[in-house]
Write a protein that holds these residues in place. Structure first.
Motif, PDB file in Angstrom:
ATOM      1  N   ILE A  89     -14.328  -3.953  13.726  1.00  0.00           N
ATOM      2  CA  ILE A  89     -14.247  -3.173  12.489  1.00  0.00           C
ATOM      3  C   ILE A  89     -13.885  -1.725  12.801  1.00  0.00           C
ATOM      4  N   ASP A  90     -14.533  -1.161  13.815  1.00  0.00           N
ATOM      5  CA  ASP A  90     -14.279   0.243  14.177  1.00  0.00           C
ATOM      6  C   ASP A  90     -12.809   0.476  14.509  1.00  0.00           C
ATOM      7  N   VAL A  91     -12.218  -0.465  15.239  1.00  0.00           N
ATOM      8  CA  VAL A  91     -10.808  -0.342  15.622  1.00  0.00           C
ATOM      9  C   VAL A  91      -9.915  -0.367  14.380  1.00  0.00           C
ATOM     10  N   HIS A  92     -10.182  -1.288  13.462  1.00  0.00           N
ATOM     11  CA  HIS A  92      -9.377  -1.395  12.245  1.00  0.00           C
ATOM     12  C   HIS A  92      -9.532  -0.162  11.351  1.00  0.00           C
ATOM     13  N   ILE A  93     -10.757   0.374  11.286  1.00  0.00           N
ATOM     14  CA  ILE A  93     -10.995   1.592  10.502  1.00  0.00           C
ATOM     15  C   ILE A  93     -10.208   2.755  11.097  1.00  0.00           C
ATOM     16  N   ARG A  94     -10.239   2.871  12.426  1.00  0.00           N
ATOM     17  CA  ARG A  94      -9.503   3.956  13.092  1.00  0.00           C
ATOM     18  C   ARG A  94      -8.011   3.860  12.812  1.00  0.00           C
ATOM     19  N   ARG A  95      -7.471   2.632  12.850  1.00  0.00           N
ATOM     20  CA  ARG A  95      -6.045   2.451  12.588  1.00  0.00           C
ATOM     21  C   ARG A  95      -5.684   2.822  11.151  1.00  0.00           C
ATOM     22  N   LEU A  96      -6.547   2.463  10.203  1.00  0.00           N
ATOM     23  CA  LEU A  96      -6.289   2.812   8.804  1.00  0.00           C
ATOM     24  C   LEU A  96      -6.282   4.328   8.626  1.00  0.00           C
ATOM     25  N   ARG A  97      -7.240   4.991   9.235  1.00  0.00           N
ATOM     26  CA  ARG A  97      -7.294   6.458   9.137  1.00  0.00           C
ATOM     27  C   ARG A  97      -6.035   7.089   9.708  1.00  0.00           C
ATOM     28  N   GLU A  98      -5.594   6.582  10.846  1.00  0.00           N
ATOM     29  CA  GLU A  98      -4.420   7.160  11.509  1.00  0.00           C
ATOM     30  C   GLU A  98      -3.140   6.883  10.728  1.00  0.00           C
ATOM     31  N   LYS A  99      -2.948   5.651  10.290  1.00  0.00           N
ATOM     32  CA  LYS A  99      -1.710   5.276   9.600  1.00  0.00           C
ATOM     33  C   LYS A  99      -1.573   5.943   8.241  1.00  0.00           C
ATOM     34  N   LEU A 100      -2.681   5.964   7.486  1.00  0.00           N
ATOM     35  CA  LEU A 100      -2.620   6.479   6.113  1.00  0.00           C
ATOM     36  C   LEU A 100      -3.031   7.942   6.004  1.00  0.00           C
ATOM     37  N   GLY A 101      -3.508   8.504   7.096  1.00  0.00           N
ATOM     38  CA  GLY A 101      -3.997   9.882   7.039  1.00  0.00           C
ATOM     39  C   GLY A 101      -5.216   9.997   6.152  1.00  0.00           C
ATOM     40  N   VAL A 111       0.859  -1.179   0.000  1.00  0.00           N
ATOM     41  CA  VAL A 111       0.000   0.000   0.000  1.00  0.00           C
ATOM     42  C   VAL A 111       0.893   1.227   0.000  1.00  0.00           C
ATOM     43  N   SER A 112       0.584   2.185  -0.863  1.00  0.00           N
ATOM     44  CA  SER A 112       1.350   3.428  -0.856  1.00  0.00           C
ATOM     45  C   SER A 112       0.400   4.605  -1.060  1.00  0.00           C
ATOM     46  N   ARG A 113       0.808   5.731  -0.518  1.00  0.00           N
ATOM     47  CA  ARG A 113       0.038   6.965  -0.693  1.00  0.00           C
ATOM     48  C   ARG A 113       1.007   8.107  -0.904  1.00  0.00           C
ATOM     49  N   ASN A 114       0.828   8.818  -2.016  1.00  0.00           N
ATOM     50  CA  ASN A 114       1.747   9.898  -2.382  1.00  0.00           C
ATOM     51  C   ASN A 114       3.190   9.407  -2.422  1.00  0.00           C
ATOM     52  N   GLY A 115       3.376   8.150  -2.844  1.00  0.00           N
ATOM     53  CA  GLY A 115       4.720   7.589  -2.954  1.00  0.00           C
ATOM     54  C   GLY A 115       5.275   7.002  -1.674  1.00  0.00           C
ATOM     55  N   GLN A 116       4.586   7.216  -0.549  1.00  0.00           N
ATOM     56  CA  GLN A 116       5.055   6.674   0.722  1.00  0.00           C
ATOM     57  C   GLN A 116       4.456   5.290   0.944  1.00  0.00           C
ATOM     58  N   ALA A 117       5.307   4.296   1.224  1.00  0.00           N
ATOM     59  CA  ALA A 117       4.855   2.917   1.396  1.00  0.00           C
ATOM     60  C   ALA A 117       4.437   2.659   2.841  1.00  0.00           C
ATOM     61  N   PHE A 118       3.428   1.796   3.006  1.00  0.00           N
ATOM     62  CA  PHE A 118       2.941   1.421   4.332  1.00  0.00           C
ATOM     63  C   PHE A 118       2.874  -0.099   4.423  1.00  0.00           C
ATOM     64  N   LEU A 119       3.277  -0.621   5.549  1.00  0.00           N
ATOM     65  CA  LEU A 119       3.168  -2.055   5.812  1.00  0.00           C
ATOM     66  C   LEU A 119       1.999  -2.267   6.766  1.00  0.00           C
ATOM     67  N   LEU A 120       0.952  -2.925   6.260  1.00  0.00           N
ATOM     68  CA  LEU A 120      -0.254  -3.109   7.063  1.00  0.00           C
ATOM     69  C   LEU A 120      -0.426  -4.570   7.475  1.00  0.00           C
ATOM     70  N   PRO A 121      -0.957  -4.820   8.674  1.00  0.00           N
ATOM     71  CA  PRO A 121      -1.328  -6.184   9.039  1.00  0.00           C
ATOM     72  C   PRO A 121      -2.379  -6.701   8.053  1.00  0.00           C
ATOM     73  N   LYS A 122      -2.480  -8.013   7.924  1.00  0.00           N
ATOM     74  CA  LYS A 122      -3.325  -8.608   6.888  1.00  0.00           C
ATOM     75  C   LYS A 122      -4.777  -8.144   6.956  1.00  0.00           C
ATOM     76  N   LYS A 123      -5.383  -8.123   8.128  1.00  0.00           N
ATOM     77  CA  LYS A 123      -6.787  -7.745   8.219  1.00  0.00           C
ATOM     78  C   LYS A 123      -7.012  -6.291   7.836  1.00  0.00           C
ATOM     79  N   GLU A 124      -6.094  -5.410   8.223  1.00  0.00           N
ATOM     80  CA  GLU A 124      -6.209  -4.006   7.821  1.00  0.00           C
ATOM     81  C   GLU A 124      -6.078  -3.874   6.306  1.00  0.00           C
ATOM     82  N   PHE A 125      -5.128  -4.636   5.743  1.00  0.00           N
ATOM     83  CA  PHE A 125      -4.946  -4.602   4.289  1.00  0.00           C
ATOM     84  C   PHE A 125      -6.203  -5.103   3.589  1.00  0.00           C
ATOM     85  N   ASP A 126      -6.734  -6.233   4.049  1.00  0.00           N
ATOM     86  CA  ASP A 126      -7.929  -6.818   3.422  1.00  0.00           C
ATOM     87  C   ASP A 126      -9.125  -5.879   3.521  1.00  0.00           C
TER      88      ASP A 126
END
Length: 225
Positions: free
Chosen positions: A197-209, A148-163
């Motif tokens: 689900i709420d916890v995983h959504i919050r983590r995605l928002r925080e990690k990826l902005g 996963v990348s955003r604006n060229g910056q790569a992110f390593l996500l746990p499998k469930k967050e990625f899925d």
């Protein structure tokens, strides 16, 4: 010239004629239906990219029609947009809960509706099935390489967050209900807490902005562009 297909379902002939004329001018292939049953049959044959669906129709109304359309496998990626004179919050929630992607309150000017349709279809994720690559704005999700990348910056996500992110990005602007997310990401055999689900959504928002993951209270989530 666009070759995307649009199905209009409305019991008012003048609305069908006005919208058909304007959409065809824009280059879309347009098919019309004057009721829910007819609309479902035509949707099976046409497999449209987008369906504009009236809510208040005699016989099978728009909510029932949408629920049946969402049960048809070939229409899972079809965008469904409600058109209704009813602006109450509960009416809009009913539309989203039935599987609608958007809800537009009548009376709407044809040019405004065309702009909305153009935006919805253009913002739908461009999925390269061969590479399993999804690009949504500045977000790139590579399923084959688990990147996963955003604006060229790569992110390593746990499998469930990625899925979870991949699921939301696979059909932007579609509202994924909580039950559907649990089944597709965690599986029906796995028991997880209600707030997982709420916890995983919050983590995605925080990690990826990401502020583009939208919460529909009591219904589910969608990724907007």
């Amino acid at each position: 010239m666009s070759t995307k297909k649009i199905l209009l379902i409305d019991d008012e002939q003048d609305i069908l004629e006005i919208l058909s004329y304007n959409l065809e001018k824009e280059g879309y292939e347009v098919v019309t239906a004057s009721g829910g049953e007819e609309g479902i049959e035509k949707a099976r044959t046409l497999v449209p990219d987008l369906i504009l669906l009236d809510v208040m129709m005699p016989g099978k109304d728009g909510i029932e029609t949408c629920q049946e359309l969402r049960q048809i496998k070939s229409l899972q990626k079809t965008l469904i947009v409600f058109l209704s004179a009813r602006s109450e919050e509960f009416s809009q929630l009913a539309g989203y809960q039935a599987g609608g992607n958007d809800y537009i309150v009548k009376v709407i000017k044809p040019k405004v509706l065309i702009s909305k349709v153009n935006a919805l279809l253009q913002l739908t994720s461009q999925v390269n099935e061969k590479a399993k690559l999804i690009e949504v704005g500045d977000l790139v999700i590579d399923k084959d390489n688990f990147r996963v990348s955003r604006n060229g910056q790569a992110f390593l996500l746990p499998k469930k967050e990625f899925d979870l992110l991949y699921l939301l990005a696979s059909n932007t602007d579609k509202v994924f209900k909580r039950e559907e997310i649990l089944e597709k990401v965690w599986g029906s055999d796995v028991v997880v807490g209600e707030r997982t689900i709420d916890v995983h959504i919050r983590r995605l928002r925080e990690k990826l902005g990401l502020s583009s993951i939208q919460t529909l209270k009591g219904i589910g989530y969608k990724l907007i562009v």
